[in-house]
Design an enzyme around this catalytic site. Structure first.
Site, PDB file in Angstrom:
ATOM      1  N   LYS A  86       0.810  -1.218   0.000  1.00  0.00           N
ATOM      2  CA  LYS A  86       0.000   0.000   0.000  1.00  0.00           C
ATOM      3  C   LYS A  86       0.845   1.270   0.000  1.00  0.00           C
ATOM      4  CE  LYS A  86      -4.089  -1.931   0.097  1.00  0.00           C
ATOM      5  NZ  LYS A  86      -5.039  -1.758  -1.031  1.00  0.00           N
ATOM      6  N   GLU A 108     -10.360   5.198   2.385  1.00  0.00           N
ATOM      7  CA  GLU A 108     -11.163   4.072   2.840  1.00  0.00           C
ATOM      8  C   GLU A 108     -10.214   2.904   3.051  1.00  0.00           C
ATOM      9  OE1 GLU A 108      -9.884   2.518  -0.678  1.00  0.00           O
ATOM     10  OE2 GLU A 108     -10.670   4.545  -0.405  1.00  0.00           O
ATOM     11  N   SER A 376       1.951  -9.608  -0.649  1.00  0.00           N
ATOM     12  CA  SER A 376       1.522  -8.209  -0.659  1.00  0.00           C
ATOM     13  C   SER A 376       1.579  -7.553   0.712  1.00  0.00           C
ATOM     14  CB  SER A 376       0.099  -8.104  -1.216  1.00  0.00           C
ATOM     15  OG  SER A 376      -0.793  -8.923  -0.458  1.00  0.00           O
TER      16      SER A 376
END
Length: 408
Positions: A86, A108, A376
């Site tokens: 992210k 969000e 990830s």
């Protein structure tokens, strides 16, 4: 993608008129920034000096020997600052927000990793930060909520609908529609109106670009197959897009959940419960009932239970350039245990879906083939869910004892 932000029949911008000028402002600012060599260099510098890129490509000698098939490698986004991919996107968008003169960002989040990354970048850039998160996700990912608050972010619980990622996104859009003059909406996945799918995927493509260089250096060619979990699709787009058109096969792994019954999974491909639709500002495949109402979803991982999918991935799958599969909650936990115990890598439950898909197929491949699995994120945030899934009584007893001692 065409000039309207469409990927085949998917994508586009379906937004209220009140957001049109803000969306056009963002579109122009993004295009200008991508043509500014100084801005691009600033993004690369922050990724390297603040976030710690490049992340390594790690060989799994033990699992490779155990399965007796393909050579298994991991792309280690869990080692990125904040523990997930992210950060790649929020660095790019955070610097863009600063360039546009915005003083506040909203975001969000589902699993909370995007919320933490957004709060980190907001703190670094001196921006106010508000994060919308489903109340159900807050309960199962509270460690991330704790860190968001310590970083100075305001975390807003969303109790409408299923109280998960879809509902958090709805609330963030409502905020943006009334605060766009000073607020930047920092979307965490490659969904939403243009230019968000392209922009998020673009910032995340650093993952695949690094794998190109690393695989060539470490085993002399591109991987034969690349696996990534697919919720909204940002980490999958990031590792897949640089390889589109190459000989590498690209495999996305969705959340198979408890079963294939409605509400028990989050599979947007190869199910009659998913169809073309328009929602939350863009067109893609959404899980819908016969009347077009968005369906509830389930995944053992909070980050994969989104009701839609990136329009980029929907288009690539339709063209046959990406193959979609899934992994059940049970398969995910087995894959989590295998990777943790035999390689010393603790993946996020989202990433464990990719591990499940990769290990399932690696055994049937030949030893001269190579696969790369995108890790990830790391599993720290999932400790409570993992302990519950593993029925770890000592951990439960520890928590009960600790809380009892603290209340005395």
């Amino acid at each position: 993608m065409n000039d309207e932000g469409r990927f085949g029949q998917y994508g586009g911008s379906y937004i209220p008129e009140i957001l049109y000028s803000s969306q056009q402002q963002l579109l122009k600012a993004y295009r200008d920034a991508m043509n500014d060599a100084a801005f691009i260099q600033l993004v690369k510098s922050e990724m390297q000096t603040f976030s710690g890129r490049p992340t390594p490509l790690t060989y799994c000698a033990n699992l490779t020997k155990m399965l007796g098939g393909a050579q298994i490698y991991l792309k280690r986004e869990d080692l990125n600052h904040s523990g997930a991919h992210k950060m790649n996107n929020v660095i790019g968008q955070g610097l863009l927000a600063k360039r546009m003169g915005k003083t506040r960002i909203i975001a969000e989040t589902g699993a909370g990793q995007h919320g933490v990354a957004s709060a980190i970048v907001a703190a670094r850039l001196g921006l106010e930060c508000t994060v919308y998160m489903g109340a159900h996700d807050i309960e199962r990912q509270y460690p991330n909520v704790f860190w968001m608050k310590q970083l100075g972010a305001t975390v807003v619980p969303v109790t409408t609908g299923a109280a998960t990622l879809k509902d958090a996104l709805d609330e963030a859009l409502r905020d943006w529609s009334s605060s766009y003059e000073d607020t930047y909406y920092l979307i965490g996945t490659s969904c939403g109106c243009a230019p968000y799918p392209e922009m998020v995927a673009g910032f995340q493509s650093v993952i695949g670009e690094e794998v190109k260089e690393q695989s060539t250096q470490q085993f002399g060619k591109y991987p034969d197959r690349i696996y990534a979990c697919v919720g909204g699709g940002s980490n999958a787009c990031g590792i897949f897009l640089p390889f589109v058109g190459s000989d590498a096969e690209l495999i996305g792994v969705e959340a198979g959940g408890r079963s294939d019954a409605p509400g028990d999974h989050a599979m947007r491909f190869h199910t009659d419960q998913a169809r073309f639709g328009i929602a939350q500002g863009f067109a893609t495949k959404f899980l819908q009932d016969e009347e077009g109402q968005l369906q509830p979803t389930h995944s053992i991982s909070a980050g994969l239970d989104y009701v839609g999918v990136s329009p980029i991935l929907a288009d690539l799958e339709e063209q046959g350039k990406v193959r979609m599969t899934s992994a059940s909650d049970i398969e995910v936990m087995e894959a989590f245990k295998l990777l943790t115990r035999h390689e010393g890598v603790i993946p996020a439950l989202e990433s464990a879906h990719a591990v499940a898909g990769g290990l399932r197929e690696a055994a049937g491949m030949s030893p001269d083939q190579h696969i790369v699995i995108s890790i990830s994120g790391r599993g720290d945030k999932d400790i409570f869910n993992i302990a519950k899934a593993l029925d770890d009584e000592p951990f439960t007893e520890f928590l009960q004892t600790y809380l009892k001692e603290e209340s005395v």
